[in-house]
Write a protein that holds these residues in place. Structure first.
Motif, PDB file in Angstrom:
ATOM      1  N   LEU A  16     -13.283  11.627  14.804  1.00 47.70           N
ATOM      2  CA  LEU A  16     -12.981   9.912  14.813  1.00 47.70           C
ATOM      3  C   LEU A  16     -13.039   9.356  13.889  1.00 47.70           C
ATOM      4  CD1 LEU A  16     -15.424   9.541  18.093  1.00 47.70           C
ATOM      5  CD2 LEU A  16     -12.854   9.401  18.064  1.00 47.70           C
ATOM      6  N   THR A  17     -13.822   9.420  12.936  1.00 48.83           N
ATOM      7  CA  THR A  17     -13.768   8.860  11.511  1.00 48.83           C
ATOM      8  C   THR A  17     -12.476   8.999  10.899  1.00 48.83           C
ATOM      9  OG1 THR A  17     -16.008   9.744  11.449  1.00 48.83           O
ATOM     10  CG2 THR A  17     -15.084   8.711   9.484  1.00 48.83           C
ATOM     11  N   LEU A  18     -12.080  10.188  10.908  1.00 44.85           N
ATOM     12  CA  LEU A  18     -10.601  10.506  10.796  1.00 44.85           C
ATOM     13  C   LEU A  18      -9.579   9.608  11.252  1.00 44.85           C
ATOM     14  CD1 LEU A  18      -9.824  12.734   8.378  1.00 44.85           C
ATOM     15  CD2 LEU A  18      -8.775  14.091  10.320  1.00 44.85           C
ATOM     16  N   CYS A  19      -9.536   9.533  12.536  1.00 39.42           N
ATOM     17  CA  CYS A  19      -8.849   8.783  13.377  1.00 39.42           C
ATOM     18  C   CYS A  19      -8.849   7.128  12.541  1.00 39.42           C
ATOM     19  CB  CYS A  19      -9.222   8.660  14.694  1.00 39.42           C
ATOM     20  SG  CYS A  19      -8.567   9.989  15.582  1.00 39.42           S
ATOM     21  N   CYS A  20     -10.073   6.751  12.504  1.00 40.43           N
ATOM     22  CA  CYS A  20     -10.336   5.528  11.845  1.00 40.43           C
ATOM     23  C   CYS A  20      -9.550   5.289  10.590  1.00 40.43           C
ATOM     24  CB  CYS A  20     -11.907   5.319  11.739  1.00 40.43           C
ATOM     25  SG  CYS A  20     -12.636   4.812  13.477  1.00 40.43           S
ATOM     26  N   VAL A  21      -9.753   6.248   9.838  1.00 39.04           N
ATOM     27  CA  VAL A  21      -9.251   6.081   8.474  1.00 39.04           C
ATOM     28  C   VAL A  21      -7.494   6.024   8.632  1.00 39.04           C
ATOM     29  CG1 VAL A  21      -8.872   7.193   6.021  1.00 39.04           C
ATOM     30  CG2 VAL A  21     -11.367   7.266   7.283  1.00 39.04           C
ATOM     31  N   ILE A  22      -7.044   6.976   9.233  1.00 41.57           N
ATOM     32  CA  ILE A  22      -5.605   6.734   9.449  1.00 41.57           C
ATOM     33  C   ILE A  22      -5.240   5.393  10.020  1.00 41.57           C
ATOM     34  CG2 ILE A  22      -3.794   7.974  10.930  1.00 41.57           C
ATOM     35  CD1 ILE A  22      -5.201  10.655  10.656  1.00 41.57           C
TER      36      ILE A  22
ATOM     37  N   PHE B  77      -3.403  -0.897   7.690  1.00 38.80           N
ATOM     38  CA  PHE B  77      -3.767  -2.292   8.259  1.00 38.80           C
ATOM     39  C   PHE B  77      -4.462  -3.080   6.601  1.00 38.80           C
ATOM     40  CE2 PHE B  77      -6.861  -5.309   9.881  1.00 38.80           C
ATOM     41  CZ  PHE B  77      -5.953  -5.931  10.477  1.00 38.80           C
ATOM     42  N   ILE B  78      -5.274  -2.137   6.058  1.00 40.43           N
ATOM     43  CA  ILE B  78      -5.758  -2.611   4.814  1.00 40.43           C
ATOM     44  C   ILE B  78      -4.610  -2.981   3.735  1.00 40.43           C
ATOM     45  CG2 ILE B  78      -7.376  -2.116   2.869  1.00 40.43           C
ATOM     46  CD1 ILE B  78      -9.138  -0.400   5.056  1.00 40.43           C
ATOM     47  N   ARG B  79      -3.559  -2.213   3.899  1.00 39.28           N
ATOM     48  CA  ARG B  79      -2.557  -2.495   2.882  1.00 39.28           C
ATOM     49  C   ARG B  79      -1.885  -3.760   3.419  1.00 39.28           C
ATOM     50  NH1 ARG B  79       0.944   0.533  -0.013  1.00 39.28           N
ATOM     51  NH2 ARG B  79       2.793  -0.804   1.012  1.00 39.28           N
ATOM     52  N   VAL B  80      -1.995  -4.209   4.612  1.00 33.70           N
ATOM     53  CA  VAL B  80      -1.200  -5.250   5.152  1.00 33.70           C
ATOM     54  C   VAL B  80      -2.076  -6.296   4.606  1.00 33.70           C
ATOM     55  CG1 VAL B  80      -0.865  -6.872   7.186  1.00 33.70           C
ATOM     56  CG2 VAL B  80       0.005  -4.396   7.496  1.00 33.70           C
TER      57      VAL B  80
ATOM     58  N   SER C 248      -1.714  -0.977  -3.377  1.00 34.69           N
ATOM     59  CA  SER C 248      -1.821  -0.117  -2.258  1.00 34.69           C
ATOM     60  C   SER C 248      -3.035  -0.481  -1.442  1.00 34.69           C
ATOM     61  CB  SER C 248      -2.341   1.269  -3.155  1.00 34.69           C
ATOM     62  OG  SER C 248      -3.653   1.220  -3.829  1.00 34.69           O
ATOM     63  N   LEU C 249      -4.289  -0.408  -1.688  1.00 30.70           N
ATOM     64  CA  LEU C 249      -5.240  -0.975  -0.722  1.00 30.70           C
ATOM     65  C   LEU C 249      -5.992  -1.967  -1.033  1.00 30.70           C
ATOM     66  CD1 LEU C 249      -6.297   2.885   0.319  1.00 30.70           C
ATOM     67  CD2 LEU C 249      -4.755   1.040   1.713  1.00 30.70           C
ATOM     68  N   TRP C 250      -5.715  -2.451  -2.317  1.00 31.02           N
ATOM     69  CA  TRP C 250      -6.633  -3.513  -2.836  1.00 31.02           C
ATOM     70  C   TRP C 250      -5.598  -4.610  -3.329  1.00 31.02           C
ATOM     71  CZ3 TRP C 250     -11.169  -5.178  -1.780  1.00 31.02           C
ATOM     72  CH2 TRP C 250     -11.844  -6.289  -2.705  1.00 31.02           C
ATOM     73  N   PRO C 251      -5.726  -6.007  -3.134  1.00 33.43           N
ATOM     74  CA  PRO C 251      -4.936  -6.801  -3.535  1.00 33.43           C
ATOM     75  C   PRO C 251      -4.682  -6.859  -5.197  1.00 33.43           C
ATOM     76  CG  PRO C 251      -6.430  -7.926  -2.337  1.00 33.43           C
ATOM     77  CD  PRO C 251      -6.715  -6.388  -2.183  1.00 33.43           C
ATOM     78  N   LEU C 252      -3.653  -7.283  -5.607  1.00 32.53           N
ATOM     79  CA  LEU C 252      -3.574  -7.343  -7.072  1.00 32.53           C
ATOM     80  C   LEU C 252      -2.894  -8.691  -7.443  1.00 32.53           C
ATOM     81  CD1 LEU C 252      -1.814  -3.681  -7.990  1.00 32.53           C
ATOM     82  CD2 LEU C 252      -4.097  -4.599  -8.330  1.00 32.53           C
ATOM     83  N   GLU C 253      -3.636  -9.327  -8.472  1.00 37.73           N
ATOM     84  CA  GLU C 253      -3.356 -10.620  -8.927  1.00 37.73           C
ATOM     85  C   GLU C 253      -3.320 -11.718  -7.537  1.00 37.73           C
ATOM     86  OE1 GLU C 253       0.455 -10.662 -10.758  1.00 37.73           O
ATOM     87  OE2 GLU C 253      -0.412  -9.515 -12.496  1.00 37.73           O
ATOM     88  N   PHE C 254      -4.592 -11.834  -7.199  1.00 41.66           N
ATOM     89  CA  PHE C 254      -4.712 -12.797  -5.872  1.00 41.66           C
ATOM     90  C   PHE C 254      -3.703 -13.797  -5.798  1.00 41.66           C
ATOM     91  CE2 PHE C 254      -8.725 -10.540  -5.165  1.00 41.66           C
ATOM     92  CZ  PHE C 254      -8.904 -10.638  -3.672  1.00 41.66           C
ATOM     93  N   ASN C 255      -3.327 -13.872  -4.585  1.00 38.75           N
ATOM     94  CA  ASN C 255      -2.315 -15.134  -4.364  1.00 38.75           C
ATOM     95  C   ASN C 255      -2.449 -15.355  -2.902  1.00 38.75           C
ATOM     96  OD1 ASN C 255       0.237 -16.500  -3.971  1.00 38.75           O
ATOM     97  ND2 ASN C 255       1.253 -14.465  -3.906  1.00 38.75           N
TER      98      ASN C 255
END
Lengths: 318, 305, 562
Positions: free
Chosen positions: B32-38, B43-46, B63-70
């Motif tokens: 289940l944890t794996l499912c959650c990660v996938i 979504f985190i990318r979005v 990738s998974l963290w915003p760069l140069e906040f905007n």
């Protein structure tokens, strides 16, 4: 019990089946009454516009409207079957439909059973909430992401590299289309689809678990003998209804997954109807092909239902 | 498998004793944890992209963290005053639709769940037909117009209120509630109406919660009906407003004079993904309130047991 | 006899009635029906192009000017306001359900004809005497009035027009290659004038990438994945990607020998490893340009350079344009989309304005729409108010004022749109579509880097420079095609043929370029199988082509006098 009631009634009213019908109808007047309002809505809003299917057999003339347009018989269907790509489109439709059913149908069930076995409510709730999120993401966004992930420098190729495989452009041609189409359907729909099973599982009589525990059943045995029977009506129902969707794919998704390298190879009936019937404004032609799909779908559902009834009459729709 | 006498750590569940639990639980939780990660990663990318600068998005660096906040995407979405009014209308449409569809479907599904109901078969067939056949957009449009429902909430609420799929699923669920309950109640002299209201519906909280969620989400995400039937631009629901924001931020091509242009310096992805978040956020917010009822069935079962 | 008398009396009475209620209007010599309270009440369905134009400054000025011209008050209710794409999606349904406002923005090409014939949409030709300005635009169309009429002499749309007042003969897409000027300058190279030079340049650049002197992944890339890559090369090889007028007859480009020659050359480029293998699937092609991963983008919208690539490019990257190279003795490469000078309605008419056949005062409505084609209106809506929004420059040309031009280039369109000035494209003031005027096109953007054999590296604007650098011979015969008189059925057959066969050519042509799945462009049998396969996509391919060629009206070529 029901059977018994019926035999009694049959025996008494052998003379006049019509009278018997009305007698039963009167007896069940509360049940009938409950159906009136919903059925009225169904008649007005679903059956009301249904005359529109007539244009499948007409040359639709907007000025004359549906009723007065000229009859052309099966001309529209003949045109579809004489289309040079007809066979290719039908085969592709079946391929996508059948594989989708096989792979996407079991996933929500597995997920629901798996979630049901989780003891920690907090964990269960968290997983559930997370698993629904993809349902809300629009298909455009998903296809954009797929295109990015499948590119030579994308996520999928990074994973391939981990296993020592050479990178491939997965967006090129038709090879990875099924993976994209079905994989994303599972990703997007498994969590959402599991809701319905979880809700059925929540209704399991917990005393059954106690009995199983006393019998010394292991986890798999409990899933098999307690949980599965509990969701059986729902799983059967979903299966019967899904079998009717084999011919109807999500055309927006397929259109978005197409590109210039595979456009002619990835057409299915729904994309064809969209391009011919809606984009080109040929309502009559689109309706004709759609009608054909509907008839076949209905036959598929009826067949599945018959098979189900043969196995277990309780579970069939009627 | 042997009975474990060691209490497994999450022993909270009162009604289940976990036998042979560790191996199974471990595998299950990893799965289940794996499912959650996938599920979560894209979504985190979005979210990350919606908050990153145009430059970083173009580079493919996010990738998974915003760069140069905007926050420009969000400024465009929430700077548009019509969006708040649209939230209100959507809420109204959703509530009306949910109440109508849940009550109507329950009324229809209950008789169908009664095995010897005399109209069971004809009604089932009538329902089934609507799953596959429809008259198309134009007759539906004319119907709404002739009924005078144009520009009203009813145009969005009524046509989809009774659906075959949902009715069949309700019916399955009602069937799953013990057979004997109705028979016993009938013998006690209760009428069907009373059985439905006093027994079946209270036992179906999980079902009602589930389908209310489906109904709310369905109406929340729909735009097509409103596009056709709501001509008054001040009554448009949220999806239609967001669509127009996304479209215009992307680009537009016009006419034979054929001028195409991209607007401004905002990255279309900023706007598109900010819109996505703006749609999902309210739904994620109401979700826990509904989820509470998902477990209610179990408690009823426990009482019964 | 009695009957005749009765008829005469009836006619006299009718005329009498009419004159009693008729009034004069903007156009002299014709009578207008009297409006009850001197006000024309109308519903108008217009989409939202990104900025709600109905509340802008220019919309108020439009109404003032319109009322002044018509001599009546206007009471307009704007309905719809849907986003442009949604609006378009609704049009067919609205027509079929006869749910039209009095005046409607329209974008569905010939679809309207059946609804016009059915009496849903007004035949504007019946009210020709209430027009004054629109006919000037009609006159610019090839074939004139006959060119826009349906076979039965009707016309249901006020087509979207343009006024090419500055003689923009250039093109905007597939008319110039995008080059990395920074790299070319650094290594003392220049864009290619001929196809051989182009191949040499690709080889040189590939060498520079391989040796690590230039940091890039590939030499060539496509401007956007939805464009067929060969679209950027058809001009050089004097063929086309669809059905077109090749100067002598209508032919289907993708089965011509020149097309095969082009595919052969492109396959060679692909084999040599010059082309990014993802050229047809990469949805973020712009990013490859702005981050400098590719060096030449032959297939593009020329506006990308000034609007997207250079503003968003990383430090040190400079994109520029140069005209298409020429293949051996084929002559100047053809550019696409060159416009005719003056007022026109264009060659592919899909957008415009339609009027509900049931509108109460068609005479007034027709005159109102007609007035939008007068410079009074369209100059004002395209440029704004003199002094406030625009002023005359030293060269005698109009220029937007500092209010807009002092803003960064990316913010100008929205600033213009907020005033309701049409050139921004996101606010289409008046009742869409009011003719666009071409002098505004280069007026608020910046110039972009160009190269030509005569001038070397310089600053130019693609609308002008694709014309100057290509020379007069570079105007494609397709853009100066003769009129073809076809029936409605033949026209829809033609569009069916085009869409089915173009789609086939894109996928199959692509396989010839990459050579995947055993595709071999040099194999005659394969080529013939491809030609047959393409023709089979439309039953009666050859017959239809013949019909089209039989109905060519060569006389109509006299309308082109440039």
């Amino acid at each position: 019990m029901t059977q018994a009631v019926n035999t009694v009634l049959l025996g008494r009213n052998r003379v006049n089946p019509v009278a018997r019908f009305f007698k039963l109808l009167w007896k069940q007047r509360t049940l009938v009454g409950l159906c009136v309002l919903p059925m009225a809505l169904l008649f007005v809003f679903s059956y009301g516009p249904m005359y529109g299917v007539l244009i499948a057999f007409k040359k639709y003339d907007a000025g004359l409207g549906v009723w007065d347009s000229r009859w052309v018989g099966f001309n529209n269907l003949v045109e579809f079957f004489t289309n040079v790509n007809c066979l290719k489109i039908i085969l592709q439709t079946l391929k996508v439909g059948i594989f989708s059913l096989i792979f996407t149908y079991p996933m929500p069930i597995i997920l629901a059973l798996s979630l049901n076995e989780v003891a920690s409510k907090g964990f269960k709730r968290t997983v559930q909430s997370i698993s629904y999120i993809p349902h809300f993401i629009s298909i455009v966004v998903i296809c954009t992401m797929l295109n990015e992930f499948g590119s030579l420098s994308g996520l999928f190729n990074s994973i391939r590299k981990l296993f020592g495989a050479a990178p491939v452009n997965m967006n090129n041609g038709t090879k990875y289309f099924m993976f994209y189409y079905i994989g994303s359907a599972i990703w997007q729909g498994a969590g959402w689809g599991s809701i319905i099973y979880l809700s059925a599982l929540s209704n399991v009589d917990t005393s059954l678990y106690d009995v199983a525990n006393i019998d010394g059943a292991n986890r798999f045995q409990k899933i098999r003998h307690v949980a599965l029977p509990a969701i059986l009506p729902t799983t059967t129902m979903v299966l019967i209804l899904n079998s009717g969707n084999i011919l109807s794919q999500d055309y927006t998704k397929i259109l978005l997954l197409q590109n210039n390298t595979n456009r002619t190879d990835l057409d299915v009936i729904s994309t064809y109807v969209y391009t011919m019937g809606i984009a080109d404004g040929r309502f009559d032609y689109g309706t004709a092909v759609n009608l054909l799909v509907s008839v076949v779908s209905l036959i598929l559902v009826l067949t599945t239902n018959t098979i189900v009834r043969a196995i277990d009459p309780e579970q069939s729709i009627w | 498998m042997t009975k474990t006498t060691l209490p497994s750590k999450p022993v909270k569940a009162k009604n289940k004793i976990h036998i042979g639990g560790y191996a199974f639980d471990t595998v299950n939780i990893i799965f289940l944890t794996l499912c959650c990660v996938i599920v979560l990663m894209p979504f985190i990318r979005v979210i990350a992209i919606s908050l990153s600068s145009s430059r970083m998005i173009d580079r493919g660096a996010v990738s998974l963290w915003p760069l140069e906040f905007n926050f420009k995407g969000y400024e465009i979405v929430f700077g548009n005053v019509t969006i708040y009014r649209a939230y209100g209308w959507t809420l109204l449409y959703s509530v009306m639709f949910t109440v109508t569809t849940v009550s109507m479907t329950a009324c229809l599904a209950y008789p169908l769940s009664v095995n010897d109901f005399i109209l069971k078969k004809p009604i089932s067939v009538l329902l089934l037909i609507t799953m596959f056949f429809s008259g198309g957009t134009v007759p539906a449009y004319l119907l709404i117009k002739n009924l005078g429902l144009m520009n009203t909430a009813w145009a969005l609420v009524l046509p989809g209120a009774v659906g075959a799929w949902n009715t069949f699923l309700y019916r399955s669920f009602f069937k799953g509630i013990s057979h004997e309950i109705r028979e016993a109640a009938l013998i006690d002299g209760a009428g069907d109406l009373r059985i439905l209201i006093k027994i079946i519906l209270p036992l179906s909280k999980a079902l009602i919660a589930t389908f209310s969620l489906f109904a709310i989400v369905g109406m929340w995400n729909s735009y097509f009906a409103a596009m056709l039937y709501i001509k008054d631009s001040t009554r448009q629901p949220i999806q239609n407003i967001l669509r127009s924001i996304v479209y215009t931020s992307v680009s537009a091509t016009f006419g034979d004079a054929g001028m195409a242009m991209t607007q401004g310096t905002v990255n279309p992805l900023n706007v598109q993904y900010a819109c996505l978040i703006a749609t999902i956020a309210p739904l994620l917010f109401i979700y826990p309130f509904i989820q509470k009822y998902f477990e209610s069935g179990m408690q009823v079962g426990a009482v019964k047991g | 006899m009695k009957k005749l008398l009765a008829l005469a009396v009836a006619i006299i009475l009718a005329l009498g009635c009419m004159s009693a209620f008729a009034v004069s209007g903007p156009i002299e010599g014709v009578d207008y029906p009297e409006l009850p309270d001197g006000t024309l009440h109308l519903t108008v369905a217009v989409p939202n192009f990104g900025t709600d134009q109905t509340t802008t400054k220019m919309q108020k000025l439009w109404q003032e000017k319109m009322e002044e011209y018509l001599g009546v008050k206007l009471d307009i209710t704007y309905t719809s306001g849907l986003a442009w794409n949604d609006y378009q999606g609704n049009e067919a349904t609205n027509l079929a359900a006869k749910e039209l406002a009095d005046v409607n923005t329209y974008s569905q090409g010939s679809l309207v004809n059946e609804y016009g014939a059915a009496g849903v949409v007004l035949d504007v030709n019946k009210y020709a005497e209430y027009m004054k300005y629109y006919p000037e635009f009609v006159a610019g169309v090839i074939g004139g009035q006959e060119g826009i009429n349906n076979p039965d002499g009707s016309s249901y749309v006020f087509w979207d027009g343009y006024d090419n007042d500055v003689n923009l003969a250039g093109g905007q897409s597939f008319s110039a290659y995008g080059y990395r000027f920074d790299v070319l300058k650094e290594f003392d190279l220049k864009p290619a004038e001929t196809w051989d030079e182009f191949k040499d340049l690709c080889a040189t650049l590939k060498g520079l990438i391989d040796s690590g002197e230039v940091e890039a992944d590939y030499v060539l890339h496509n401007g956007a994945s939805w464009m067929a890559f060969y679209r950027g090369f058809v001009g050089t090889f004097h063929t086309w990607d669809t059905l077109y007028w090749n100067g002598e007859e209508f032919a289907f480009g993708p089965i011509e020998d020149n097309f095969r020659l082009m595919l052969t050359e492109l396959h060679e480029l692909f084999e040599a490893g010059y082309i990014n293998p993802e050229y047809q699937t990469d949805d973020s092609a712009d990013n490859e340009a702005t981050t400098g991963k590719v060096l030449i983008v032959p297939t593009n919208w020329a506006g990308s350079v000034v609007n997207t690539w250079n503003p968003q490019a990383e430090e040190g990257i400079e994109w520029g344009l140069a005209y298409l190279p020429q293949y051996e003795d084929f002559g100047a490469a053809w550019k696409w989309g060159s416009k005719i000078t003056g007022k026109n309605l264009g060659t592919t008419r899909t957008m415009g304005i339609i009027i509900n056949a049931e509108t109460e005062y068609p005479e007034w409505v027709v005159s109102m729409i007609d007035y939008q084609y007068s410079p009074d209106i369209y100059l004002m809506l395209n440029w704004g108010v003199e002094g406030e929004d625009w002023e005359l420059g030293e060269d005698g040309m109009r220029k937007y004022t500092a209010k807009f031009m002092d803003l960064p280039v990316g913010e100008r369109p929205q600033a213009l749109a907020d005033e309701g000035i049409m050139s921004s494209a996101s606010a289409r003031t008046g009742i869409a579509f009011v003719p666009q005027i071409f002098s505004t096109i280069p007026s608020y953007g910046d110039a972009e880097p160009w190269w030509s054999p005569e001038k070397g590296y310089y600053e130019g604007r693609y609308w002008f420079d694709t014309a100057i650098n290509g020379g007069p011979d570079s105007i494609s015969p397709f853009d100066r095609a003769p009129l073809v008189k076809l029936t409605d059925e033949q026209q829809s057959a033609q569009s069916k043929l085009k869409s089915a066969c173009e789609k086939y050519a894109k996928t199959e042509g692509n396989k010839f370029i990459t050579g995947e799945d055993g595709y071999d462009i040099t194999d005659d049998a394969q080529w013939e199988a491809y030609v047959e396969g393409l023709k089979s996509q439309y039953q009666g391919f050859d017959e239809l082509l013949q019909i089209i060629n039989e109905n060519v009206d060569l006389d109509s070529l006299k309308y082109y006098n440039d």
